[in-house]
Design a protein around this motif. Structure first.
Motif, PDB file in Angstrom:
ATOM      1  N   ALA A   8       0.891  -1.102  -0.171  1.00 43.79           N
ATOM      2  CA  ALA A   8      -0.221  -0.016   0.114  1.00 43.79           C
ATOM      3  C   ALA A   8       0.663   1.230   0.071  1.00 43.79           C
ATOM      4  CB  ALA A   8      -0.962   0.099   1.190  1.00 43.79           C
ATOM      5  N   GLU A   9       1.891   1.076   0.969  1.00 36.87           N
ATOM      6  CA  GLU A   9       3.107   2.419   0.703  1.00 36.87           C
ATOM      7  C   GLU A   9       3.439   2.659  -0.633  1.00 36.87           C
ATOM      8  OE1 GLU A   9       6.917   3.832   2.965  1.00 36.87           O
ATOM      9  OE2 GLU A   9       6.040   2.090   3.589  1.00 36.87           O
ATOM     10  N   PHE A  10       3.900   1.642  -1.374  1.00 35.00           N
ATOM     11  CA  PHE A  10       4.528   1.622  -2.586  1.00 35.00           C
ATOM     12  C   PHE A  10       3.331   2.310  -3.417  1.00 35.00           C
ATOM     13  CE2 PHE A  10       4.116  -0.673  -6.836  1.00 35.00           C
ATOM     14  CZ  PHE A  10       5.005  -0.072  -7.457  1.00 35.00           C
ATOM     15  N   GLY A  69      -7.828  -1.834 -16.274  1.00 34.09           N
ATOM     16  CA  GLY A  69      -7.032  -1.942 -15.235  1.00 34.09           C
ATOM     17  C   GLY A  69      -7.275  -0.941 -14.135  1.00 34.09           C
ATOM     18  N   PRO A  70      -6.074  -0.595 -13.413  1.00 31.49           N
ATOM     19  CA  PRO A  70      -4.933  -1.094 -13.233  1.00 31.49           C
ATOM     20  C   PRO A  70      -4.878  -2.614 -12.470  1.00 31.49           C
ATOM     21  CG  PRO A  70      -4.959   0.424 -11.521  1.00 31.49           C
ATOM     22  CD  PRO A  70      -6.485   0.640 -12.482  1.00 31.49           C
ATOM     23  N   HIS A  71      -4.026  -3.199 -12.831  1.00 28.93           N
ATOM     24  CA  HIS A  71      -3.638  -4.740 -12.117  1.00 28.93           C
ATOM     25  C   HIS A  71      -2.354  -4.546 -11.553  1.00 28.93           C
ATOM     26  CE1 HIS A  71      -7.285  -5.774 -14.675  1.00 28.93           C
ATOM     27  NE2 HIS A  71      -6.574  -5.310 -15.548  1.00 28.93           N
ATOM     28  N   LEU A  72      -2.276  -5.920 -10.711  1.00 30.87           N
ATOM     29  CA  LEU A  72      -0.803  -6.234 -10.166  1.00 30.87           C
ATOM     30  C   LEU A  72      -0.315  -7.207 -10.798  1.00 30.87           C
ATOM     31  CD1 LEU A  72      -1.217  -5.946  -6.180  1.00 30.87           C
ATOM     32  CD2 LEU A  72      -0.515  -4.299  -7.924  1.00 30.87           C
ATOM     33  N   LYS A  73       0.898  -7.292 -11.094  1.00 29.89           N
ATOM     34  CA  LYS A  73       1.857  -8.324 -11.594  1.00 29.89           C
ATOM     35  C   LYS A  73       2.755  -8.614 -10.410  1.00 29.89           C
ATOM     36  CE  LYS A  73       2.171  -9.800 -15.475  1.00 29.89           C
ATOM     37  NZ  LYS A  73       1.643 -11.019 -16.222  1.00 29.89           N
ATOM     38  N   ALA A  76      -7.208  -3.298  -3.590  1.00 31.38           N
ATOM     39  CA  ALA A  76      -8.022  -3.026  -4.807  1.00 31.38           C
ATOM     40  C   ALA A  76      -8.680  -1.566  -4.873  1.00 31.38           C
ATOM     41  CB  ALA A  76      -9.324  -4.069  -4.549  1.00 31.38           C
ATOM     42  N   GLU A  77      -8.881  -1.035  -3.673  1.00 37.55           N
ATOM     43  CA  GLU A  77      -9.443   0.353  -3.643  1.00 37.55           C
ATOM     44  C   GLU A  77      -8.522   1.275  -4.095  1.00 37.55           C
ATOM     45  OE1 GLU A  77     -11.730   3.709  -0.449  1.00 37.55           O
ATOM     46  OE2 GLU A  77     -11.245   1.354   0.090  1.00 37.55           O
ATOM     47  N   LEU A  78      -7.105   1.120  -3.799  1.00 42.86           N
ATOM     48  CA  LEU A  78      -6.009   1.964  -4.055  1.00 42.86           C
ATOM     49  C   LEU A  78      -5.834   1.673  -5.504  1.00 42.86           C
ATOM     50  CD1 LEU A  78      -3.255   1.653  -1.347  1.00 42.86           C
ATOM     51  CD2 LEU A  78      -4.381   3.596  -2.131  1.00 42.86           C
TER      52      LEU A  78
END
Length: 659
Positions: free
Chosen positions: A223-225, A258-262, A419-421
């Motif tokens: 989350a910080e990232f 998106g965005p999505h996470l890889k 997901a919200e971020l």
């Protein structure tokens, strides 16, 4: 070859001399491809049919030097455009393939980066100051290589590393090994550069790199990232750059999802998906999208020039693509589908030397030490898997049985806070690029023509797509080919953005000044964007100055002639007036008086003409955001950018004024 026992098949590959490729891309199988190697000069030469015109499958390794096909510069190492013309393919269950591959570690000698951490940090500082600080572009990727000696049979090394990456690196788009006589490439690429299937083109810009802390990532550390402005804007900038490519190859411009996470073993990236429709030959799609801004920078042409200035040795295949062309049976559209991951997170073995290239994306607020760390993090997945550095050992939760098998971890993207971020990022973006698009020519300016003059920033392809949505019959012309007749004939000329100092006397700047002056002095409708806005301001006698801090990929809310607009900015220079200025009657020295013919039909007493201009500027700094006057308008920001939430509305207003 179906039905063969995998053990002798892979053993034969290890012991033999024939070229082959192994590809794992669905999580369940390993594709074994064998055939003949053909080296060709151009993408158009990739042999997708045999002598009788029968379609065939080809795997091409496309080196970075192919950017020469687009007229871009590079250190030319002669790396071949290598094609494996596939004669046979076998799909093996992943577990069977793993059991048949060698697993003994490959010893490495004299291992380390070719550029020290201190020297790489110095390069980062130079690029920020001398390139981004001078307006040469928004971001640039500069690489360094991890190198080592390898005294093991190359084919055994390739199969060993492929097995290690298959076992150790998760989340890869392709895990692959390509083995030919004098060159080996083994990698686990996270990023699909471009694919084309059934007329649908997909691009997958990935940017923003979160290096997992010891023991792995958690929702709190991630989350910080995700709240980092630098990482967020870095992703937005590469999406803008890839939308330029999508707008060039897709009739509907491209839609963002998106965005999505890889999530990978040591890193997590953020990504978007871009999709559009195209009936182009897949080789043409590949040419128009050379290469990913995530491994080069933006704008693309100038990024290649900057890379050539700051990288002293050629890139080889780093930042190129592995392109698999597969016949699709079509008799009307393109005969082949395309699947092309970027050649990153890849180990190359040539003449007993291992090379693992990695690069960091440098932006206006990059921290040199942080970018050094990013190169270590990106290399770690490959290096850890192949045993060049220690592998991460997961840390068991407090109180847990250290000997018990680790419980499957829920993907971080499923955490509600994460997901919200991620979703909140889209609140900043232009709805135009998030929604389905299909211009039908029925916009408010239907029946009029527009000529977009490209000053070496392919934001012009996105601008042209938006102009077509507004009904304009639009064509793009490169600055070097914009004839006076073309410039005079269009109902509206859009003088486009580009890199560099608008005060320079380079051929490109001179040509853009000619375009602006011809339209201005003929009272012919003109819209000037970014660089050309600065050139127009200079023509109107307004001072130009470098910004104290470049606005590369910066979103600002500004007043554009009485209406607030959220706009994306990519500028290092600005036009500047006295704070509080809103209107000016400006006496302009005509270009004719400067010795450059405009062919202006207007009487110009003693080479001077008075042109009234309305100014939209920052009330505190005097930085000029927009100008308008008789038959002209201009804007410093990029209304076509995904960062311009109010881009289409503002574009329509400015064009309506100019027309």
């Amino acid at each position: 070859m179906t039905g063969l026992d995998p053990s002798p098949l892979l053993s034969d590959l290890a012991a033999g001399s024939a070229p082959f490729a192994l590809i794992a891309r669905d999580g369940a199988t390993v594709e074994v491809l064998t055939g003949d190697v053909v080296d060709v000069e151009l993408l158009a030469d990739i042999p997708l049919t045999d002598a009788d015109g029968v379609a065939r499958e080809v795997l091409a390794l496309v080196p970075y030097r192919q950017v020469r096909e687009r007229g871009f510069v590079c250190h030319d190492d002669g790396a071949p455009l290598r094609c494996l013309v596939i004669g046979d393919r076998v799909s093996l269950p992943r577990a069977e393939a793993m059991a048949s591959l060698p697993s003994s570690p490959v010893p490495l000698a004299d291992a380390g980066f070719d550029i020290s951490d201190e020297d790489y940090a110095r390069i980062v500082r130079r690029v920020i100051a001398d390139e981004i600080g001078r307006g040469e572009g928004a971001n640039f990727v500069i690489r360094r290589d991890f190198v080592a000696g390898v005294d093991v049979d190359p084919r055994i090394a390739a199969l060993t590393w492929f097995r290690a990456l298959l076992e150790q690196e998760k989340g890869a788009y392709w895990t692959f090994a390509v083995v030919t006589d004098d060159h080996i490439a083994v990698g686990a690429s996270p990023e699909a550069h471009v694919s084309a299937k059934d007329g649908v083109v997909t691009m997958n810009p990935i940017s923003g790199t979160f290096r997992h802390p010891a023991g792995g990532a958690t929702a709190e550390t991630l989350a910080e990232f995700l709240r980092s402005t630098k990482e967020t804007e870095e992703l937005f900038m590469v999406v803008d750059e890839e939308l330029k490519m999508m707008s060039a190859v897709c009739s509907d411009g491209g839609r963002i999802t998106g965005p999505h996470l890889k999530e990978m073993s040591r890193l997590t990236h953020t990504e978007y998906m871009l999709r559009g429709s195209s009936d182009l030959d897949p080789r043409d799609i590949l040419r128009e999208t050379m290469f990913a801004p995530t491994v080069t920078g933006s704008p693309m042409q100038n990024a290649c020039t900057v890379i050539a200035r700051h990288e002293t040795v050629p890139r080889g295949y780093y930042s190129g693509v592995a392109a698999l062309f597969t016949p699709n049976g079509s008799v009307e559209g393109p005969t082949h589908d395309l699947d092309a991951p970027i050649l990153i997170r890849t180990a190359y073995l040539v003449d007993g030397r291992l090379r693992v290239p990695v690069g960091a994306t440098l932006v206006r607020h990059s921290d040199p030490d942080g970018e050094v760390g990013e190169t270590h993090g990106k290399a770690a997945g490959v290096l850890g898997a192949i045993g060049a550095i220690p592998r991460d050992v997961p840390v068991a939760p407090e109180g847990a049985d250290a000997d018990a098998p680790a419980a499957p971890r829920r993907p971080l993207a499923e955490d509600p806070a994460i997901a919200e971020l991620l979703a909140s990022r889209n609140d900043r973006l232009a709805p135009f690029w998030m929604n389905p698009q299909d211009p039908d020519g029925s916009g408010p300016f239907a029946g009029r023509t527009a000529l977009v003059v490209d000053a070496e920033d392919r934001f012009t392809t996105m601008l042209a797509h938006q102009l077509r949505h507004l009904g304009l019959d639009t064509r793009i012309v490169h600055w070097s080919q914009a004839s006076n007749d073309e410039v005079d004939a269009a109902d509206l000329v859009i003088s486009g953005p580009g890199p560099g100092d608008p005060r320079d006397d380079s051929p490109r700047m001179s040509a853009m000044r000619r375009v602006v002056s011809r339209r201005l002095f003929r009272h012919a409708p003109l819209l000037a964007v970014c660089l050309s806005h600065q050139i127009l301001a200079d023509q109107l006698g307004i001072d130009l100055a470098p910004l104290a801090q470049p606005h590369q990929g910066l979103q600002k809310s500004v007043d554009v002639f009485g209406e607030d607009a959220s706009i994306g900015f990519y500028n290092t220079f600005t036009a500047r007036v006295a704070p509080g200025t809103t209107e000016r009657g400006i006496v302009v020295e005509s270009i004719t008086a400067r010795g450059e013919s405009t062919g202006a039909p207007l009487p110009v007493p003693e080479g001077r003409i008075e042109i009234p201009a309305e100014v939209a500027a920052d009330p505190e700094t005097g930085d000029v955001y927009a100008l308008r006057g008789p038959a002209f308008a201009s804007v410093q920001g990029h209304l076509e950018s995904i960062l311009s939430r109010d881009g289409m509305r503002t574009l329509e207003r400015l064009i309506a004024h100019a027309l």
